[in-house]
Design an enzyme around this catalytic site. Structure first.
Site, PDB file in Angstrom:
ATOM      1  N   SER A 193       3.511  -9.756   2.152  1.00  0.00           N
ATOM      2  CA  SER A 193       4.134  -9.902   1.446  1.00  0.00           C
ATOM      3  C   SER A 193       4.982  -8.596   1.388  1.00  0.00           C
ATOM      4  CB  SER A 193       3.984  -8.737   0.352  1.00  0.00           C
ATOM      5  OG  SER A 193       4.424  -7.906  -0.672  1.00  0.00           O
TER       6      SER A 193
ATOM      7  N   TYR B 252      -3.337  -2.210  -1.831  1.00  0.00           N
ATOM      8  CA  TYR B 252      -1.989  -3.192  -1.513  1.00  0.00           C
ATOM      9  C   TYR B 252      -0.597  -3.163  -0.210  1.00  0.00           C
ATOM     10  CZ  TYR B 252       0.434  -7.760  -2.191  1.00  0.00           C
ATOM     11  OH  TYR B 252       0.907  -9.405  -2.197  1.00  0.00           O
TER      12      TYR B 252
END
Length: 226
Positions: A132, A148
């Site tokens: 990501s 995350y």
């Protein structure tokens, strides 16, 4: 091609399966709970035997080993897509960060290690780890998302190490960002339809060369700063 995809029951993983099957490839899909993967299971019969589904919880070594044992023959491409994100993901929720790290960072390493014998049997195998832009330290200008961000940054580093370790064997390893996508995780405000993101990922993976190994790419083919 023979392709293995984890986290294939929804979102990006499910669309990866759809698009690879549509072009004639064979897919072995790993999902944590196959009995709840209805949309994926619906693709089995139309695939004419080109889709297999097996249980794979990337956070559990025993599950990953059993999954690897169910994969037959050489593997041309491994896509480590399984991942998670808890919300809120702030300083008050660090307990959840450990689980996120277990799945997002260590999970792909477990799967890669277990499938290496099959990847080594293929000519010019590729490993694509779905990361990501939130894992980019360079691009972190908003803070937050601790678990995350940390897990994806760790995955990026692990992928770079894999690229170095496997380069001599001709196995290409890259990190890919699908962008902000309209999935359950991305939400309805995301600007990119999942089919568009996945089509870009497929095109990019097809173009990868040994010189690209160890790189971080966006789904449109742009390089992302670590």
């Amino acid at each position: 091609m023979k392709i293995v995809i984890t986290g294939a029951n929804r979102g990006i993983g499910l669309e990866l399966v759809r698009q690879y099957l549509a072009r004639g490839d064979s897919v072995h899909a790993g999902v944590r709970t196959p009995e709840s993967a209805g949309e994926l299971a619906a693709l089995v019969e139309p695939s004419g035997g080109r889709l297999r589904i097996s249980a794979c919880d990337v956070a559990l070594e025993t599950s990953v080993r059993a999954f690897a044992d169910s994969v037959n023959g050489p593997v041309d491409l491994l896509i480590n897509n399984a991942g998670m994100r808890n919300r809120p993901d702030d300083l008050d929720q660090l307990e959840d960060a450990a689980r996120t790290f277990e799945v997002n960072a260590l999970g792909p390493l477990r799967v890669t290690r277990a499938l290496l014998p099959m990847l080594r049997r293929a000519r010019g195998a590729k490993i694509a780890n779905i990361s990501s832009g939130l894992g980019s330290i360079h691009d972190n200008t908003t803070g937050g998302a601790y678990g995350y961000r940390m897990s994806k940054a760790a995955l990026n580093m692990a992928s770079r190490s894999l690229a170095q370790d496997l380069r001599g064997e001709g196995i290409v390893t890259v990190v890919l960002s699908p962008g902000w996508v309209q999935t359950d995780m991305g939400g309805t405000d995301a600007p990119t339809p999942v089919a568009e993101s996945v089509a870009g990922l497929l095109s990019l993976i097809d173009r990868l060369t040994p010189e690209d190994s160890g790189s971080f790419f966006g789904f449109r083919g742009e390089r992302i700063a670590w």
